[in-house]
Design a protein around this motif. Structure first.
Motif, PDB file in Angstrom:
ATOM      1  N   LEU A 153       0.855  -1.181   0.000  1.00 37.58           N
ATOM      2  CA  LEU A 153       0.000   0.000   0.000  1.00 37.58           C
ATOM      3  C   LEU A 153       0.893   1.234   0.000  1.00 37.58           C
ATOM      4  N   PHE A 154       0.645   2.155  -0.946  1.00 33.48           N
ATOM      5  CA  PHE A 154       1.339   3.434  -0.981  1.00 33.48           C
ATOM      6  C   PHE A 154       0.351   4.540  -0.631  1.00 33.48           C
ATOM      7  N   ALA A 155       0.766   5.447   0.248  1.00 36.26           N
ATOM      8  CA  ALA A 155      -0.041   6.630   0.588  1.00 36.26           C
ATOM      9  C   ALA A 155       0.565   7.833  -0.130  1.00 36.26           C
ATOM     10  N   ILE A 156      -0.256   8.512  -0.929  1.00 27.44           N
ATOM     11  CA  ILE A 156       0.187   9.631  -1.756  1.00 27.44           C
ATOM     12  C   ILE A 156      -0.521  10.903  -1.281  1.00 27.44           C
ATOM     13  N   GLU A 157       0.236  11.883  -0.844  1.00 23.16           N
ATOM     14  CA  GLU A 157      -0.355  13.147  -0.416  1.00 23.16           C
ATOM     15  C   GLU A 157      -0.761  13.975  -1.635  1.00 23.16           C
ATOM     16  N   ARG A 158      -1.963  14.496  -1.607  1.00 23.22           N
ATOM     17  CA  ARG A 158      -2.470  15.350  -2.691  1.00 23.22           C
ATOM     18  C   ARG A 158      -2.001  16.779  -2.412  1.00 23.22           C
ATOM     19  N   ASP A 159      -0.865  17.145  -2.992  1.00 24.46           N
ATOM     20  CA  ASP A 159      -0.240  18.440  -2.718  1.00 24.46           C
ATOM     21  C   ASP A 159      -0.506  19.474  -3.796  1.00 24.46           C
ATOM     22  N   GLY A 160      -1.401  19.183  -4.740  1.00 26.48           N
ATOM     23  CA  GLY A 160      -1.692  20.110  -5.816  1.00 26.48           C
ATOM     24  C   GLY A 160      -0.977  19.793  -7.106  1.00 26.48           C
ATOM     25  N   SER A 161       0.051  18.973  -7.049  1.00 26.31           N
ATOM     26  CA  SER A 161       0.737  18.546  -8.263  1.00 26.31           C
ATOM     27  C   SER A 161      -0.037  17.392  -8.898  1.00 26.31           C
ATOM     28  N   PRO A 162       0.188  17.110 -10.182  1.00 30.91           N
ATOM     29  CA  PRO A 162      -0.633  16.086 -10.846  1.00 30.91           C
ATOM     30  C   PRO A 162      -0.597  14.717 -10.176  1.00 30.91           C
ATOM     31  N   TYR A 163       0.573  14.299  -9.679  1.00 25.06           N
ATOM     32  CA  TYR A 163       0.709  12.954  -9.132  1.00 25.06           C
ATOM     33  C   TYR A 163       0.903  12.914  -7.612  1.00 25.06           C
ATOM     34  N   GLY A 164       0.948  14.072  -6.963  1.00 32.12           N
ATOM     35  CA  GLY A 164       1.122  14.087  -5.523  1.00 32.12           C
ATOM     36  C   GLY A 164       2.518  13.679  -5.093  1.00 32.12           C
ATOM     37  N   VAL A 165       2.666  13.429  -3.789  1.00 32.12           N
ATOM     38  CA  VAL A 165       3.953  13.066  -3.194  1.00 32.12           C
ATOM     39  C   VAL A 165       3.770  11.784  -2.395  1.00 32.12           C
ATOM     40  N   GLY A 205      13.145  11.983   3.281  1.00 30.26           N
ATOM     41  CA  GLY A 205      12.513  13.293   3.221  1.00 30.26           C
ATOM     42  C   GLY A 205      11.042  13.307   3.527  1.00 30.26           C
ATOM     43  N   SER A 206      10.442  12.149   3.769  1.00 29.17           N
ATOM     44  CA  SER A 206       9.017  12.129   4.086  1.00 29.17           C
ATOM     45  C   SER A 206       8.750  12.855   5.393  1.00 29.17           C
ATOM     46  N   THR A 207       7.627  13.535   5.465  1.00 29.94           N
ATOM     47  CA  THR A 207       7.226  14.209   6.702  1.00 29.94           C
ATOM     48  C   THR A 207       6.583  13.246   7.699  1.00 29.94           C
ATOM     49  N   TRP A 208       6.299  12.017   7.259  1.00 35.45           N
ATOM     50  CA  TRP A 208       5.662  11.046   8.137  1.00 35.45           C
ATOM     51  C   TRP A 208       6.712  10.342   8.995  1.00 35.45           C
ATOM     52  N   THR A 209       6.370  10.105  10.236  1.00 35.17           N
ATOM     53  CA  THR A 209       7.258   9.409  11.157  1.00 35.17           C
ATOM     54  C   THR A 209       6.501   8.249  11.808  1.00 35.17           C
ATOM     55  N   SER A 210       7.173   7.526  12.693  1.00 36.60           N
ATOM     56  CA  SER A 210       6.569   6.360  13.329  1.00 36.60           C
ATOM     57  C   SER A 210       5.320   6.739  14.101  1.00 36.60           C
ATOM     58  N   GLY A 211       4.342   5.855  14.050  1.00 36.99           N
ATOM     59  CA  GLY A 211       3.140   5.995  14.848  1.00 36.99           C
ATOM     60  C   GLY A 211       3.071   4.864  15.850  1.00 36.99           C
ATOM     61  N   ARG A 254       4.290   9.375   0.475  1.00 28.92           N
ATOM     62  CA  ARG A 254       4.706   9.590   1.862  1.00 28.92           C
ATOM     63  C   ARG A 254       5.046   8.307   2.608  1.00 28.92           C
ATOM     64  N   SER A 255       4.422   7.162   2.231  1.00 25.26           N
ATOM     65  CA  SER A 255       4.669   5.941   3.001  1.00 25.26           C
ATOM     66  C   SER A 255       4.338   4.711   2.188  1.00 25.26           C
ATOM     67  N   ALA A 256       4.837   3.583   2.667  1.00 25.89           N
ATOM     68  CA  ALA A 256       4.500   2.275   2.110  1.00 25.89           C
ATOM     69  C   ALA A 256       4.311   1.297   3.256  1.00 25.89           C
ATOM     70  N   VAL A 257       3.356   0.401   3.096  1.00 27.43           N
ATOM     71  CA  VAL A 257       3.179  -0.728   4.011  1.00 27.43           C
ATOM     72  C   VAL A 257       3.126  -1.974   3.147  1.00 27.43           C
ATOM     73  N   THR A 258       4.034  -2.916   3.389  1.00 23.47           N
ATOM     74  CA  THR A 258       4.113  -4.115   2.561  1.00 23.47           C
ATOM     75  C   THR A 258       3.612  -5.334   3.321  1.00 23.47           C
ATOM     76  N   VAL A 259       3.250  -6.353   2.559  1.00 20.28           N
ATOM     77  CA  VAL A 259       2.700  -7.591   3.108  1.00 20.28           C
ATOM     78  C   VAL A 259       3.702  -8.714   2.886  1.00 20.28           C
ATOM     79  N   ALA A 260       4.184  -9.270   3.971  1.00 25.63           N
ATOM     80  CA  ALA A 260       5.077 -10.426   3.911  1.00 25.63           C
ATOM     81  C   ALA A 260       4.439 -11.529   4.738  1.00 25.63           C
ATOM     82  N   HIS A 261       3.698 -12.415   4.060  1.00 29.80           N
ATOM     83  CA  HIS A 261       2.975 -13.506   4.710  1.00 29.80           C
ATOM     84  C   HIS A 261       1.905 -12.932   5.636  1.00 29.80           C
ATOM     85  N   SER A 262       1.991 -13.127   6.917  1.00 32.22           N
ATOM     86  CA  SER A 262       0.971 -12.614   7.833  1.00 32.22           C
ATOM     87  C   SER A 262       1.474 -11.428   8.642  1.00 32.22           C
TER      88      SER A 262
END
Length: 357
Positions: free
Chosen positions: A143-155, A174-180, A157-165
């Protein structure tokens, strides 16, 4: 008449100067006018722009490897039908197609696009005789999260991948997102594609079990394939082909994967592919399990707060749990076809036993 008379009374040089001045004024006004906003890109264009360059490790040894073909990505109907219970047997047979494809879905809020990419293999296999299982069909992705910053394709910000369970989270440099609630597992790298002008995120899958992480947390060890997003689908020339183009398929397409979610030949239950023990699945290994692969709306990390399938069906919730987002993110969807089955997904998540992928 007045206009004609006035024109005849002016010297030619004056008429030329007036015309030039008028042209200059018009040109200046056009240049000063605001440029029309660029046309919004389609969801297909958005998905193609952010689709990952994908490294696939290949193991060509052992009878279940099919000389490496068991590690090629393909479609759920690579054999010409939507029967999930014959995919193990038909993998590698003449007349089937291992042309490279990946599935995607896009859901939207006012602040973000969320793009899920799903890579399918007909077999989850092993060449170890003890303590590991095989199963028909295999589905993992990101899963990729793309910020809608006004540019055609956005920016991105993050990825979450699936490895088995298990899920693994990443942010690009450079992402502004940090650990939650969950810690970040690494940096999502980017790489130029020889087939377009974009820098793409880079993902990788292991051989045999096909767990997916950000490259190089999985990498090619010996034989391997490098898949590049494209509008065409190529079949690898061998088990060691480093330039294979793959084509995207919309999960929400008419008659597509989401539309088939209640097809009992393809799905044993909501989000779980049908698979049996026919053929040589499990022969020479610990066992062959049934109904053990999941589509995106069946992906689950049982130790985390988001419920089964919410990585695809409610990615804003998952993103808010996994990451700290300084600017915040909207939780109301402006486009989310998964929501049409939200109640069924919630009920399935509440009652379904855990599945192994």
């Amino acid at each position: 008449m007045l206009d004609r008379i006035n024109r005849t009374r002016r010297p030619r040089t004056m008429r030329t100067l007036i015309a030039a001045a008028a042209t200059a004024v018009l040109t200046a006004s056009l240049l000063a006018a605001p440029t029309p906003a660029a046309a919004a890109v389609s969801r297909a264009e958005l998905a193609l722009r952010w689709a990952p360059i994908h490294y696939q490790d290949v193991d060509a040894t052992g009878s279940h490897a099919l000389s490496g073909q068991s590690d090629y990505i393909s479609t759920v109907d690579f054999d010409g039908d939507l029967n999930g219970r014959n995919n193990w047997d038909r993998a590698g047979q003449a007349g089937t197609s291992l042309a490279a494809h990946a599935y995607y879905s896009v859901v939207e809020t006012s602040t973000h696009w969320y793009i899920t990419y799903f890579f399918f293999h007909p077999r989850d296999w092993t060449d170890h005789p003890f303590f590991e299982t095989e199963h028909e069909n295999d589905g993992e992705g990101t899963l990729f999260a793309i910020e809608r910053d006004g540019s055609p394709y956005g920016v991105l910000r993050s990825a979450v991948t699936v490895a088995h369970s298990d899920f693994f989270s990443y942010t690009p440099a450079g992402s502004t997102w940090t650990s939650g609630r969950e810690s970040i597992d690494g940096t999502l790298q980017f790489q130029a594609s020889p087939h377009d002008a974009f820098q793409h995120p880079v993902t990788a899958q292991e051989a045999q079990g096909h767990g997916l992480k950000a490259y190089p947390q999985y990498a090619i060890n010996g034989d391997g394939l490098v898949y590049y997003p494209s509008t065409v689908a190529e079949t690898p020339s061998s088990s060691n082909d480093r330039d294979v183009r793959y084509q995207l398929i919309d999960i929400f397409a008419v008659g597509g994967l989401w539309a088939q979610r209640s097809n009992p030949s393809l799905f044993a239950s909501l989000g779980t592919f049908a698979g049996d023990t026919s053929g040589d699945c499990g022969v020479g290994t610990w066992s062959c399990s049934t109904n053990s692969a999941n589509a995106p709306w069946g992906w689950d990390d049982g130790n985390d707060v988001p419920a089964r399938g919410e990585i695809a069906s409610d990615p804003a919730k998952l993103s808010a749990e996994y990451f700290t987002v300084p600017a915040g993110l909207a939780r109301t969807y402006t486009y989310n076809p998964y929501a049409t089955a939200a109640a069924a997904l919630a009920e399935a998540a509440r009652t379904a036993p855990p599945t192994i992928d």
